[in-house]
Design an enzyme around this catalytic site. Structure first.
Site, PDB file in Angstrom:
ATOM      1  CB  CYS A 199       9.614 -19.392  11.460  1.00 52.22           C
ATOM      2  SG  CYS A 199       8.696 -18.792  10.105  1.00 52.22           S
ATOM      3  CB  CYS A 234       9.282 -12.638  11.879  1.00 54.28           C
ATOM      4  SG  CYS A 234       7.636 -12.624  11.478  1.00 54.28           S
ATOM      5  CB  CYS A 252       1.782 -16.972  10.407  1.00 60.04           C
ATOM      6  SG  CYS A 252       2.860 -15.437  10.025  1.00 60.04           S
ATOM      7  CD  GLN A 295       2.353  -2.630  -1.824  1.00 60.18           C
ATOM      8  OE1 GLN A 295       3.096  -3.444  -1.017  1.00 60.18           O
ATOM      9  NE2 GLN A 295       3.284  -1.726  -2.328  1.00 60.18           N
ATOM     10  CD  GLU A 301       2.576  -4.772 -13.993  1.00 60.11           C
ATOM     11  OE1 GLU A 301       3.177  -6.091 -14.235  1.00 60.11           O
ATOM     12  OE2 GLU A 301       2.735  -4.028 -13.233  1.00 60.11           O
ATOM     13  CG  ASP A 324       5.264   0.523  -6.415  1.00 60.16           C
ATOM     14  OD1 ASP A 324       6.182   0.111  -5.866  1.00 60.16           O
ATOM     15  OD2 ASP A 324       4.013   0.297  -5.909  1.00 60.16           O
ATOM     16  CB  CYS A 351       9.554  -3.305  -1.926  1.00 58.89           C
ATOM     17  SG  CYS A 351      10.071  -4.304  -3.580  1.00 58.89           S
TER      18      CYS A 351
END
Length: 449
Positions: free
Chosen positions: A77, A80, A157, A281, A331, A379, A406
């Site tokens: 997969c 991860c 998962c 998030q 935004e 952000d 991120c």
């Protein structure tokens, strides 16, 4: 060095995405699932001009940080990347990655605090979108195998919440029962492209979204009535229609089939409306630590006026509001601003003003007002801040900038530019929002010299 050659080598470092690096005569070889200080047998599977790619065949000396992956399909997969690395090992990797990236790209040598890890790093995600396909005559759901369009079938998962796992499994069975067909990317036949589920950890509300190619879903009334009986927390069902022939997941057309079209969750004492396209998030446990750290670093005062750029549905804006005189949230996503305004009303917060506009354009107009801003909270999406935004930020000259990201690489790029214009980074705190993956969230504070 040749393809299919076998070598014995020691892993000396990691790539940004967690692959092991070994070197032969200074020539780098990237080896998936190999950990630092491990010695093993590696098969060379690709040789390019500047590097090679190897496959770990056998481990002769294992790292003390190696662990057995919890998920049985971890290697197949693409979801991860680091389940074979212990929590302490992941903390070391992520902390070092932030430090190295800030130094290499940002020319920034701030002390990096140890990455803030999650105590129970499983079943943490509140959003999952899974592709749907067929194998033989059977409908399957799962995630794509790395670097392919092949779905790895999955019933569970280990980083998704259990409610979403159960709902997706039941939807898959019901789609098979009513003979609804998955969409085929090659032939452009069929209907169901993805199943998207959002889950609110505090209220336990579930949102189910059918992402379809066609306008209608077979026996949708039966599907909804069956699911609502079995999942009492399923509060809204939505259809998102996407007739595009590319890899974009969500289409423009949204149809609320059942319920209000949103779910509600709580964060740092406030209640938030979350719609299909709202950014929220994905790790609700860690996000409270992330936002509280960012607010603490801002050292807000009751007289402060603050800009929250790329504010989404207003989570940071509304969390800061109690500490300051005024917050301006901006935004570009219209639905997010609609939700943000509704969230302000719902939480009886009146000192926040939300604007739907490109953050750079907003900063240009704000700078023309010659109004002093004490703190800018940033952000942005993965691509970082626009040049226009950064230039106007420098014009506004806030005392402090708190930058959440991120993608530490684009954050480092923006930091380098701000450092050239009189800002200094004095605090850096990585937060592990994405356990078991190589992704990392990072907070830095910059202050004006």
């Amino acid at each position: 060095m040749k393809k299919n050659e076998y070598i014995e080598a020691k892993c000396i470092d990691y790539t940004h995405d967690g692959q092991g690096i070994v070197k032969v005569d200074s020539f780098p070889i990237f080896v998936k699932n190999m950990l630092v200080n491990e010695v093993g047998k590696v098969k060379i599977i690709k040789v390019l001009k500047n590097y090679a790619v190897g496959r770990l065949i056998e481990i002769y000396e294992a790292s003390p940080y190696r662990q057995v992956p919890l998920c049985p399909i971890f290697k197949q997969c693409g979801g991860c990347h680091l389940q074979h690395l212990s929590l302490a090992g992941q903390q070391n990797f992520k902390t070092k990655r932030v430090k190295d990236t800030l130094e290499r790209i940002g020319h920034c040598h701030v002390g990096v605090q140890p990455c803030l890890m999650m105590e129970e790093p499983w079943y943490y995600r509140n959003k999952v979108q899974v592709p749907i396909g067929t194998q033989g005559n059977t409908i399957v759901t799962g995630f794509y195998k790395q670097h392919s369009n092949d779905i790895v079938p999955m019933d569970k998962c280990y980083i998704q919440n259990e409610a979403s796992n159960q709902l997706i499994n039941r939807v898959r069975i019901l789609l098979q029962e009513v003979q609804e067909t998955p969409y085929d990317k090659v032939t452009h036949q069929g209907n169901i492209r993805h199943i998207l589920v959002k889950y609110a950890f505090t209220t336990q509300q579930l949102m189910l979204v059918f992402i379809t190619y066609q306008k209608k879903i077979k026996k949708i009334d039966y599907l909804i009535s069956t699911l609502k009986k079995e999942f009492p927390h399923l509060t809204t069902v939505i259809q998102n229609i996407n007739s595009r022939h590319d890899n974009v997941i969500l289409g423009d057309e949204v149809k609320v089939i059942d319920g209000p079209g949103y779910i509600e969750d709580q964060l740092l004492g406030n209640t938030y409306r979350i719609s299909v396209k709202s950014f929220y998030q994905v790790n609700p446990i860690q996000v409270e630590h992330l936002y509280q750290k960012a607010i603490d670093f801002a050292e807000l005062k009751p007289t402060d006026e603050v800009i929250d750029a790329y504010c989404g549905i207003g989570t940071i804006s509304l969390s800061m509001a109690q500490y300051v005189q005024k917050v301006y949230g901006v935004e570009i996503v219209e639905q997010a601003i609609i939700d943000a305004k509704e969230n302000a009303i719902r939480n009886d917060i009146s000192n926040v003003e939300f604007t739907c506009q490109d953050a750079g354009e907003f900063m240009v107009e704000f700078a023309k007002k010659n109004k002093h801003i004490d703190v800018v909270m940033v952000d942005p999406p993965r691509k970082g801040c626009s040049q226009v935004f950064l230039d106007q930020l420098i014009t506004l000259a806030p005392d402090k900038v708190v930058y959440i990201s991120c993608d530490v690489a684009t954050q480092a790029r923006d930091i380098a530019y701000l450092q050239e214009h009189g800002y200094i980074v004095d605090i850096c705190q990585p937060v592990d929002m994405f356990p078991q993956s190589h992704h990392i969230e990072n907070i830095v504070r910059l202050y004006k010299q």
